[in-house]
Design an enzyme around this catalytic site. Structure first.
Site, PDB file in Angstrom:
ATOM      1  N   ASP A   1      42.593 -80.196 -81.828  1.00 44.48           N
ATOM      2  CA  ASP A   1      42.418 -81.585 -81.415  1.00 44.48           C
ATOM      3  C   ASP A   1      41.257 -82.208 -82.181  1.00 44.48           C
ATOM      4  O   ASP A   1      40.162 -81.649 -82.238  1.00 44.48           O
ATOM      5  CB  ASP A   1      42.141 -81.608 -79.905  1.00 44.48           C
ATOM      6  CG  ASP A   1      42.172 -82.996 -79.312  1.00 44.48           C
ATOM      7  OD1 ASP A   1      42.866 -83.867 -79.869  1.00 44.48           O
ATOM      8  OD2 ASP A   1      41.514 -83.207 -78.271  1.00 44.48           O
ATOM      9  N   HIS A   2      41.489 -83.350 -82.791  1.00 43.44           N
ATOM     10  CA  HIS A   2      40.457 -84.108 -83.502  1.00 43.44           C
ATOM     11  C   HIS A   2      39.752 -83.296 -84.583  1.00 43.44           C
ATOM     12  O   HIS A   2      38.522 -83.167 -84.582  1.00 43.44           O
ATOM     13  CB  HIS A   2      39.422 -84.668 -82.518  1.00 43.44           C
ATOM     14  CG  HIS A   2      39.948 -85.779 -81.676  1.00 43.44           C
ATOM     15  ND1 HIS A   2      40.230 -87.038 -82.175  1.00 43.44           N
ATOM     16  CD2 HIS A   2      40.274 -85.821 -80.359  1.00 43.44           C
ATOM     17  CE1 HIS A   2      40.695 -87.806 -81.198  1.00 43.44           C
ATOM     18  NE2 HIS A   2      40.739 -87.084 -80.088  1.00 43.44           N
TER      19      HIS A   2
ATOM     20  N   GLU B   1      46.034 -89.877 -86.808  1.00 46.01           N
ATOM     21  CA  GLU B   1      45.719 -90.994 -85.914  1.00 46.01           C
ATOM     22  C   GLU B   1      45.480 -92.260 -86.713  1.00 46.01           C
ATOM     23  O   GLU B   1      44.826 -92.246 -87.753  1.00 46.01           O
ATOM     24  CB  GLU B   1      44.483 -90.683 -85.061  1.00 46.01           C
ATOM     25  CG  GLU B   1      44.162 -91.791 -84.060  1.00 46.01           C
ATOM     26  CD  GLU B   1      43.126 -91.392 -83.020  1.00 46.01           C
ATOM     27  OE1 GLU B   1      42.760 -92.249 -82.192  1.00 46.01           O
ATOM     28  OE2 GLU B   1      42.685 -90.224 -83.031  1.00 46.01           O
TER      29      GLU B   1
ATOM     30  N   HIS C   1      46.486 -90.293 -76.817  1.00 40.28           N
ATOM     31  CA  HIS C   1      45.201 -89.660 -76.519  1.00 40.28           C
ATOM     32  C   HIS C   1      44.539 -90.395 -75.347  1.00 40.28           C
ATOM     33  O   HIS C   1      44.949 -91.483 -74.980  1.00 40.28           O
ATOM     34  CB  HIS C   1      44.279 -89.734 -77.742  1.00 40.28           C
ATOM     35  CG  HIS C   1      44.603 -88.733 -78.793  1.00 40.28           C
ATOM     36  ND1 HIS C   1      43.673 -87.858 -79.306  1.00 40.28           N
ATOM     37  CD2 HIS C   1      45.764 -88.451 -79.448  1.00 40.28           C
ATOM     38  CE1 HIS C   1      44.237 -87.087 -80.232  1.00 40.28           C
ATOM     39  NE2 HIS C   1      45.512 -87.431 -80.330  1.00 40.28           N
TER      40      HIS C   1
ATOM     41  N   ALA D   1      44.515 -89.865 -72.133  1.00 44.62           N
ATOM     42  CA  ALA D   1      45.542 -90.199 -71.152  1.00 44.62           C
ATOM     43  C   ALA D   1      45.370 -89.486 -69.810  1.00 44.62           C
ATOM     44  O   ALA D   1      46.327 -89.358 -69.052  1.00 44.62           O
ATOM     45  CB  ALA D   1      46.923 -89.891 -71.733  1.00 44.62           C
ATOM     46  N   SER D   2      44.160 -89.043 -69.496  1.00 44.78           N
ATOM     47  CA  SER D   2      43.917 -88.494 -68.165  1.00 44.78           C
ATOM     48  C   SER D   2      43.996 -89.611 -67.130  1.00 44.78           C
ATOM     49  O   SER D   2      43.618 -90.757 -67.397  1.00 44.78           O
ATOM     50  CB  SER D   2      42.542 -87.824 -68.103  1.00 44.78           C
ATOM     51  OG  SER D   2      42.559 -86.566 -68.747  1.00 44.78           O
TER      52      SER D   2
ATOM     53  N   ASP E   1      42.481 -83.962 -70.880  1.00 44.57           N
ATOM     54  CA  ASP E   1      41.252 -83.177 -70.952  1.00 44.57           C
ATOM     55  C   ASP E   1      40.344 -83.485 -69.771  1.00 44.57           C
ATOM     56  O   ASP E   1      39.937 -82.594 -69.024  1.00 44.57           O
ATOM     57  CB  ASP E   1      40.532 -83.462 -72.274  1.00 44.57           C
ATOM     58  CG  ASP E   1      39.269 -82.616 -72.459  1.00 44.57           C
ATOM     59  OD1 ASP E   1      39.062 -81.675 -71.670  1.00 44.57           O
ATOM     60  OD2 ASP E   1      38.487 -82.895 -73.389  1.00 44.57           O
TER      61      ASP E   1
END
Length: 307
Positions: A82-83, A134, A209, A211-212, A254
Site C-alpha cells: 500500500d502506497h 493513483e 482509498h 474508505a473506513s 485501515d
C-alpha cells in the site's frame, strides 16, 4: 492455497458488482483476525502492507506471517504493498514475494506520475505482479502519506494515465480521505465523477482509498474508557456499496482496524486493571478485528461466498 494476484478477484467483482476488502496489517493478531473472517465468510481478501508497517514489522516477519496464514487457507489471498513511494520499494517487495504493489505518484505532476508509474509497471509485469496506481489526492494522513486537501481525479486524465502507464488498477479521488476524520460536515462522495470514469474505462477495476466507515461503537467505547477521539467521521456504508456498483473493485480499510483494537484494549485494560498477560487483551482485540471484518465482507463489500 498460494498467494495470487487480484486479476481474477477483480474480474468477478466487477461483473457481479461487489468489492474486495483490502485490509492493512501490522502484526500477528491483525493477520489472524482478518484471515479467520475471510475463511468463515468464504471471501477473497487482500492483505496490504504500508511502507510504515513493513518498516515496523520487518519484511521477513510480514512474509512469514502471511505464509503461515495461507498454509491451510481455502480462500484467494493477495499480498499487496500500500502506497509505495518510489520504484525502489516496489522492486524490493516484488523481489520479496508480494503479488501486488501500489505505486503512489499522486503527489507528482501528471507527467512525472506517469513516468514513475510506468517504470514500476514494466518491472512488475516482468515478474507477474499486479500494479495499482493513483491519480488525484486524498486529504488526511496515513503513515507517511499526507495531503492537506483533496484533488479529485479528472476522468479524461484517468483514461490517458491508464493508457500510457499500463497500470492494472487505479485509485481514484472522489471525496474519501485518510484517517478517522474524513468529513467536517455531511459526508459526500462525487458519484457522478466516479460514474464518468467508469464509463470511460469500461471493465477496468477502480480502487477506493480512505474508505473506513469509522463505526460509532468503536469511538464511543474508546472514549468511554479514556480515549480522546472527538469528531471522528467515516464513509457511510451505503456509499461504499454504491461505489462497488460503479466499478470500484477494491476498498481499502485501515482506520477501522485501528479503532477496533484501540476500543477493545481500552475496555479490557479498564475492566481488568490487574491483568498483565498480553494474551488476555490482544485475544479480545483479535476477536474484534475478526467480527468487524466479517461484518464488512457480509454486509458492506458483499464478498461473502465469492471465494
Amino acid at each position: 492455497m498460494p498467494l495470487t494476484t487480484p486479476k481474477e478477484m477483480f474480474e468477478k467483482a466487477y461483473m457481479d458488482k461487489y468489492a474486495i476488502g483490502a485490509f492493512n496489517v501490522t502484526n500477528m493478531e491483525i493477520v489472524q483476525g482478518i484471515m479467520e473472517a475471510a475463511e468463515e465468510e468464504k471471501s477473497p481478501v487482500i492483505l496490504q502492507i504500508s511502507a510504515g508497517a513493513r518498516k515496523y514489522a520487518g519484511h521477513n516477519y510480514i512474509i512469514k506471517m502471511v505464509e503461515a496464514a495461507i498454509e491451510n487457507s481455502n480462500v484467494p489471498v493477495v499480498l499487496h504493498l500500500d502506497h509505495g513511494v518510489d520504484f525502489n520499494i516496489c522492486k524490493e517487495v516484488i523481489d520479496g514475494g508480494f503479488t501486488s504493489v501500489m505505486i503512489d505518484g499522486s503527489h507528482f505532476p501528471f507527467e512525472k506520475n506517469i513516468e514513475v508509474t510506468k517504470s514500476v509497471v514494466e518491472y512488475a509485469h516482468q515478474h507477474g505482479v499486479w500494479v495499482e496506481a493513483e491519480l488525484g489526492q486524498l486529504a488526511g494522513i496515513e503513515d507517511d502519506v499526507f495531503a492537506e486537501q483533496n484533488v479529485f481525479t479528472e476522468p479524461d486524465q484517468a483514461v490517458e494515465f491508464v493508457e500510457r502507464t499500463g497500470c492494472n488498477s487505479l485509485a481514484v479521488a472522489i471525496g474519501t480521505s485518510h484517517g478517522a476524520y474524513k468529513f467536517k460536515s455531511e459526508p459526500k462522495l462525487d458519484f457522478e465523477r466516479l460514474e464518468k470514469i467508469t464509463q470511460l474505462l469500461p471493465n477496468y477495476p477502480l480502487v477506493l482509498h480512505g474508505a473506513s466507515s469509522v463505526p460509532e461503537e468503536f469511538i464511543k467505547t474508546a472514549n468511554n474508557f479514556g480515549g480522546q477521539i472527538a469528531g471522528a467521521k467515516g464513509v457511510p456504508e451505503f456509499m461504499l456499496k454504491k461505489a462497488a456498483q460503479l466499478g470500484v473493485c477494491k476498498i481499502n480499510i485501515d482506520t477501522d482496524i485501528r479503532l477496533a483494537i484501540t476500543a477493545t484494549l481500552r475496555k479490557v485494560l479498564n475492566d481488568f486493571p490487574a491483568e498483565f498477560d498480553p494474551r488476555k487483551f490482544f485475544g479480545p482485540a483479535r476477536q474484534a478485528i475478526k467480527d468487524m471484518v466479517q461484518y464488512k465482507m457480509r454486509f458492506v463489500l458483499d464478498s461473502s461466498n465469492k471465494a
